[in-house]
Design a protein around this motif. Structure first.
Motif, PDB file in Angstrom:
ATOM      1  N   LYS A   1       7.243   4.578   0.609  1.00 30.74           N
ATOM      2  CA  LYS A   1       7.621   5.021   1.953  1.00 30.74           C
ATOM      3  C   LYS A   1       8.473   3.951   2.642  1.00 30.74           C
ATOM      4  CE  LYS A   1       3.502   7.782   2.571  1.00 30.74           C
ATOM      5  NZ  LYS A   1       2.308   8.018   3.375  1.00 30.74           N
TER       6      LYS A   1
ATOM      7  N   ASN B   1       0.788  -1.231   0.000  1.00 32.65           N
ATOM      8  CA  ASN B   1       0.000   0.000   0.000  1.00 32.65           C
ATOM      9  C   ASN B   1       0.822   1.283   0.000  1.00 32.65           C
ATOM     10  OD1 ASN B   1      -2.777  -1.165   0.253  1.00 32.65           O
ATOM     11  ND2 ASN B   1      -1.803  -2.071   2.039  1.00 32.65           N
ATOM     12  N   HIS B   2       2.048   1.210   0.447  1.00 34.21           N
ATOM     13  CA  HIS B   2       2.904   2.398   0.537  1.00 34.21           C
ATOM     14  C   HIS B   2       4.328   2.072   0.081  1.00 34.21           C
ATOM     15  CE1 HIS B   2      -0.397   3.947   3.004  1.00 34.21           C
ATOM     16  NE2 HIS B   2      -0.308   2.837   3.714  1.00 34.21           N
TER      17      HIS B   2
END
Length: 69
Positions: free
Chosen positions: A41, A37-38
């Motif tokens: 990051k 999802n990220h």
């Protein structure tokens, strides 16, 4: 009949549920979530993640710590 894959999935689910009930964080689930999802990051190390979950559960770093006694 006997479905070994379904039994493994159920065992995994019950294990995660038991860990959540006693407050034991699941680092692997966190890493998978971050990757899916990220992906742009950075994610916390195991030690950072564990400290973060302990602080969130017990109020670490707050001005007035939560105490039972």
């Amino acid at each position: 009949m006997f479905d070994l894959e379904k039994l493994k999935q159920t065992g995994s689910y019950l294990g995660r549920a038991a860990r959540m009930m006693v407050g034991m964080p699941d680092y692997g689930t966190y890493v998978r979530h971050m990757q899916e999802n990220h992906p742009d990051k950075p994610f916390m190390s195991y030690e950072e993640f564990f400290r973060n979950r302990i602080d969130a559960r017990y109020g670490g770093g707050s001005a007035s710590p939560v105490r039972c006694c």
